[in-house]
Design a protein around this motif. Structure first.
Motif: not given
Length: 173
Positions: A125-131
């Protein structure tokens, strides 16, 4: 979408970790950062670990496992402790917003309850957009398959091991 992607490689065939490391090599080639966390693996002689200094600083690999194989019928307390440390490390790694975060063998760890599937889902749920987060390992729990944006299942058709050919350095490890 606003959130990073999840790729999942599972199945009984070979190529799950190899596929993930192909993505890692591609990302490093473009100058992006890659953080690899290996669950249930602690062998420093494998190629993907030995290359770390040559591909640094873009390429990092961290192992959270014993050198010995786990007895999945009765994992030791240390196996749970190391897996928990690996998951905590993954949370901190996401804060650094790498292009790729590879959680190698996490599917199998979840299948055997060494890592809780709910904890993995919470992390995702915490994945940054660029990852992009890559999950590898046999027997991926259905909840992880459902959550993933890309799922590939490796199917074993034939393997040299069936003819007593041992694993070869530089190819299988």
């Amino acid at each position: 979408m606003g959130k990073g992607m999840v790729y999942l490689y599972t199945g009984e065939g070979e190529g799950k970790t190899t596929n993930a490391f192909g993505l890692a090599l591609r990302a490093v080639g473009h100058g992006y950062s890659v953080i690899i966390i290996q669950f249930m693996k602690g062998r420093k002689y494998i190629g993907e670990y030995k290359i770390k200094d040559r591909l640094a600083p873009e390429y990092e690999i961290h192992q959270f496992g014993r050198e010995e194989f786990i007895d999945f019928e009765s994992p030791e307390p240390l196996d749970y402790e190391l897996a928990s440390e690996g998951l905590e490390f993954a949370k901190k790694a996401l804060e650094r917003k790498p292009r790729l975060l590879i959680l190698d063998e996490i599917n199998l760890a979840a299948h055997f309850g060494i890592v809780k599937t709910e904890d993995i889902l919470k992390l995702l749920e915490e994945i940054p957009e660029e990852t992009t987060v890559v999950l590898t390992g046999r027997r991926a729990p259905g909840e992880l398959v459902e959550r993933a944006d890309l799922v590939t299942e490796m199917k074993l058709v034939k393997h040299p091991f069936e003819k007593n050919v041992p694993a070869r350095e530089g190819v299988e490890y």
